[in-house]
Design a protein around this motif. Structure first.
Motif, PDB file in Angstrom:
ATOM      1  N   PRO A 329       0.798  -1.242   0.000  1.00  0.00           N
ATOM      2  CA  PRO A 329       0.000   0.000   0.000  1.00  0.00           C
ATOM      3  C   PRO A 329       0.828   1.289   0.000  1.00  0.00           C
ATOM      4  N   ILE A 330       2.133   1.202   0.225  1.00  0.00           N
ATOM      5  CA  ILE A 330       2.936   2.408   0.423  1.00  0.00           C
ATOM      6  C   ILE A 330       2.939   3.340  -0.787  1.00  0.00           C
ATOM      7  N   PRO A 331       3.177   2.861  -2.022  1.00  0.00           N
ATOM      8  CA  PRO A 331       3.133   3.793  -3.165  1.00  0.00           C
ATOM      9  C   PRO A 331       1.769   4.472  -3.327  1.00  0.00           C
ATOM     10  N   LEU A 332       0.680   3.741  -3.098  1.00  0.00           N
ATOM     11  CA  LEU A 332      -0.657   4.330  -3.199  1.00  0.00           C
ATOM     12  C   LEU A 332      -0.849   5.438  -2.175  1.00  0.00           C
ATOM     13  N   ILE A 333      -0.488   5.174  -0.929  1.00  0.00           N
ATOM     14  CA  ILE A 333      -0.633   6.192   0.124  1.00  0.00           C
ATOM     15  C   ILE A 333       0.189   7.429  -0.215  1.00  0.00           C
ATOM     16  N   ALA A 334       1.425   7.216  -0.668  1.00  0.00           N
ATOM     17  CA  ALA A 334       2.313   8.336  -0.994  1.00  0.00           C
ATOM     18  C   ALA A 334       1.798   9.134  -2.179  1.00  0.00           C
ATOM     19  N   SER A 335       1.196   8.469  -3.149  1.00  0.00           N
ATOM     20  CA  SER A 335       0.708   9.172  -4.349  1.00  0.00           C
ATOM     21  C   SER A 335      -0.429  10.132  -4.032  1.00  0.00           C
ATOM     22  N   LEU A 336      -1.162   9.860  -2.959  1.00  0.00           N
ATOM     23  CA  LEU A 336      -2.336  10.672  -2.629  1.00  0.00           C
ATOM     24  C   LEU A 336      -1.983  11.994  -1.951  1.00  0.00           C
ATOM     25  N   ASN A 337      -0.714  12.247  -1.709  1.00  0.00           N
ATOM     26  CA  ASN A 337      -0.329  13.559  -1.175  1.00  0.00           C
ATOM     27  C   ASN A 337       0.306  14.454  -2.234  1.00  0.00           C
ATOM     28  N   GLN A 338       0.426  13.950  -3.474  1.00  0.00           N
ATOM     29  CA  GLN A 338       1.155  14.697  -4.494  1.00  0.00           C
ATOM     30  C   GLN A 338       0.418  15.951  -4.972  1.00  0.00           C
ATOM     31  N   SER A 339      -0.892  15.866  -5.162  1.00  0.00           N
ATOM     32  CA  SER A 339      -1.651  17.045  -5.582  1.00  0.00           C
ATOM     33  C   SER A 339      -1.589  18.130  -4.506  1.00  0.00           C
ATOM     34  N   ALA A 340      -1.729  17.721  -3.253  1.00  0.00           N
ATOM     35  CA  ALA A 340      -1.635  18.676  -2.147  1.00  0.00           C
ATOM     36  C   ALA A 340      -0.241  19.281  -2.066  1.00  0.00           C
ATOM     37  N   TYR A 341       0.780  18.449  -2.257  1.00  0.00           N
ATOM     38  CA  TYR A 341       2.166  18.909  -2.209  1.00  0.00           C
ATOM     39  C   TYR A 341       2.444  19.933  -3.296  1.00  0.00           C
ATOM     40  N   MET A 342       1.976  19.656  -4.534  1.00  0.00           N
ATOM     41  CA  MET A 342       2.181  20.596  -5.635  1.00  0.00           C
ATOM     42  C   MET A 342       1.437  21.905  -5.398  1.00  0.00           C
ATOM     43  N   SER A 343       0.242  21.824  -4.846  1.00  0.00           N
ATOM     44  CA  SER A 343      -0.525  23.033  -4.545  1.00  0.00           C
ATOM     45  C   SER A 343       0.188  23.901  -3.514  1.00  0.00           C
ATOM     46  N   LEU A 344       0.724  23.277  -2.485  1.00  0.00           N
ATOM     47  CA  LEU A 344       1.442  24.016  -1.445  1.00  0.00           C
ATOM     48  C   LEU A 344       2.708  24.651  -1.998  1.00  0.00           C
ATOM     49  N   LEU A 345       3.403  23.952  -2.894  1.00  0.00           N
ATOM     50  CA  LEU A 345       4.610  24.506  -3.511  1.00  0.00           C
ATOM     51  C   LEU A 345       4.282  25.740  -4.346  1.00  0.00           C
ATOM     52  N   ILE A 346       3.241  25.631  -5.165  1.00  0.00           N
ATOM     53  CA  ILE A 346       2.881  26.725  -6.065  1.00  0.00           C
ATOM     54  C   ILE A 346       2.427  27.952  -5.286  1.00  0.00           C
ATOM     55  N   HIS A 347       1.677  27.734  -4.214  1.00  0.00           N
ATOM     56  CA  HIS A 347       1.187  28.850  -3.409  1.00  0.00           C
ATOM     57  C   HIS A 347       2.188  29.295  -2.351  1.00  0.00           C
ATOM     58  N   GLU A 348       3.404  28.729  -2.433  1.00  0.00           N
ATOM     59  CA  GLU A 348       4.513  29.097  -1.536  1.00  0.00           C
ATOM     60  C   GLU A 348       4.152  28.941  -0.063  1.00  0.00           C
ATOM     61  N   LYS A 349       3.462  27.853   0.238  1.00  0.00           N
ATOM     62  CA  LYS A 349       3.126  27.518   1.624  1.00  0.00           C
ATOM     63  C   LYS A 349       4.196  26.573   2.179  1.00  0.00           C
ATOM     64  N   LYS A 350       5.423  27.069   2.190  1.00  0.00           N
ATOM     65  CA  LYS A 350       6.558  26.229   2.547  1.00  0.00           C
ATOM     66  C   LYS A 350       6.460  25.693   3.974  1.00  0.00           C
ATOM     67  N   ASN A 351       5.969  26.500   4.874  1.00  0.00           N
ATOM     68  CA  ASN A 351       5.929  26.085   6.278  1.00  0.00           C
ATOM     69  C   ASN A 351       5.025  24.875   6.490  1.00  0.00           C
TER      70      ASN A 351
END
Length: 410
Positions: A329-351
């Motif tokens: 299950p590890i790759p599936l669980i990890a893949s589900l945070n990628q959209s959130a991660y990209m959104s935070l990067l783009i909006h510069e929510k580094k913290n």
């Protein structure tokens, strides 16, 4: 974007398929115990080399893309990163010297021990990120493929005896050095790259700007490699070897997430600048596609676990396949945070993403030591799953609570 994804995936696929192809060879020639020692060494090098990778694999191509109209600025930036990487080689060598002494089977074998430094140095000047930024991924794909295949053939034809594992990392390091040397020769001749000196002030500024991304990468690397390293501290190389066969399959799935990120994220940045609503729509689509893709992958690993392991190893197949099912299950669980991660990067929510990965790192290391000590391999796998779940839930929770970032709401 699709072309870059395909070339980047091919590069990373070759880089990761390469050790997978060699697993049956290693086990057949060296035995499962020596293969466990090799697996520990690979994980040790991967863990320490993240210092040299720092944040440039993710942020470097974006920075080059932004400077595309300023040739001099690109030269200065690439030179700064090269100089910073060379400076970081000093602490990485020191860390390798210290950590290798945690494993007596490594430190007591002087030839093998020295070969690790050759392998680590070959990782310090990886130029893949430069070619992504210059939109020359195809060139790097050709260079990488030629030397990886040459290395594979060299190992298959010249590494024959059980004790020849001692020179394995010399061979791997030598061909990796040829890759980055050839890549830089191409940059000098074809792209007219000119190396320049860098002040310590500029190096410090570069390290400071990428520090939070570095800790993110360190967490990802920890999740990928901590299992092998911590098990190697407590248990025999044989147990590590049995576990490592299944872990390599899971790492391929995790690696695919990183490759998809490299191909998708530059385009996501362009969409984000143009329209937030279009950005959220795209991130929502990515989230749905990842669920379908990685759910199918998880099911495949569970159903065909024994067949997959039997291709890689002829030893302890049932044990390794059981570990593969638990890890699936590890790759599936990890893949589900990628959209959130990209959104935070783009909006510069580094913290936010920094906090998620930083706490994830603490959870991973503490739980891994504790659970593996009491429950061996099963405890280690539990710690990895807990870490992935925490990071995914943390990042998505922070997206959902902000209406501008919530890509799941239409």
């Amino acid at each position: 974007m699709i072309k870059n994804i395909l070339y980047s995936f091919s590069i990373n696929f070759i880089n990761f398929l390469f050790p997978l192809i060699l697993i049956p060879f290693y086990i057949h020639v060296f035995g499962i115990t020596n293969y466990g020692l090799i697996a520990i060494s690979f994980s040790l090098i991967n863990y320490i080399s993240v210092i040299n990778d720092y944040s440039w694999n993710a942020l470097g191509p974006i920075k080059i893309g932004k400077l595309s109209s300023d040739f001099k600025a690109i030269n200065n930036y690439i030179s700064t990163v090269i100089n910073t990487k060379l400076l970081l080689t000093i602490p990485t060598f020191l860390l390798l010297f210290v950590f290798a002494h945690l494993y007596n089977a490594i430190s007591s074998n002087s030839i093998f021990f020295l070969s690790l430094f050759m392998m680590l140095f070959s990782r310090t000047q990886n130029a893949h990120w430069i070619f992504i930024g210059l939109n020359k991924v195809k060139i790097y794909f050709v260079i990488n493929s030629i030397f990886k295949i040459s290395c594979l053939l060299t190992i298959l034809f010249f590494v024959k005896s059980k004790n020849s594992f001692q020179i394995l990392f010399f061979i791997l390091g030598f061909f990796d050095c040829l890759i980055f040397i050839t890549a830089y020769i191409y940059l000098f001749i074809k792209e007219k790259f000119k190396y320049t000196a860098t002040s310590l002030k500029d190096i410090y500024a570069e390290l400071q700007s990428g520090f939070k991304m570095f800790l993110t990468n360190l967490t990802v690397c920890s999740i990928l490699n901590s299992g092998t390293l911590i098990l190697g501290v407590f248990y025999s190389s044989k147990i590590v070897g049995i576990y490592s066969v299944s872990e390599k399959v899971i790492m391929l799935g995790k690696h695919a997430i990183g490759v998809l990120f490299q191909g998708v994220f530059p385009k996501i940045c362009t969409i984000g600048v143009a329209s937030i609503s279009e950005l959220n729509k795209t991130l929502r689509q990515i989230f749905k596609y990842y669920i379908l893709l990685f759910s199918a992958g998880t099911l495949f690993l569970i159903v065909f676990s024994e067949q997959i392991i039997s291709v890689l190893s002829s030893s302890h197949i049932l044990e390794s396949s059981r570990y593969l099912i638990l890890l699936s299950p590890i790759p599936l669980i990890a893949s589900l945070n990628q959209s959130a991660y990209m959104s935070l990067l783009i909006h510069e929510k580094k913290n936010i993403y920094f906090s998620g990965y930083f706490f994830g790192l603490i959870i991973n290391i503490s739980f891994s030591f504790l659970l593996s000590y009491f429950f061996k391999v099963e405890g280690m796998i539990t710690a990895l799953i807990i870490t992935e779940l925490f990071i995914t839930l943390f990042l998505n929770y922070n997206i959902l609570r902000d209406k501008n970032l919530n890509f799941l709401s239409k």
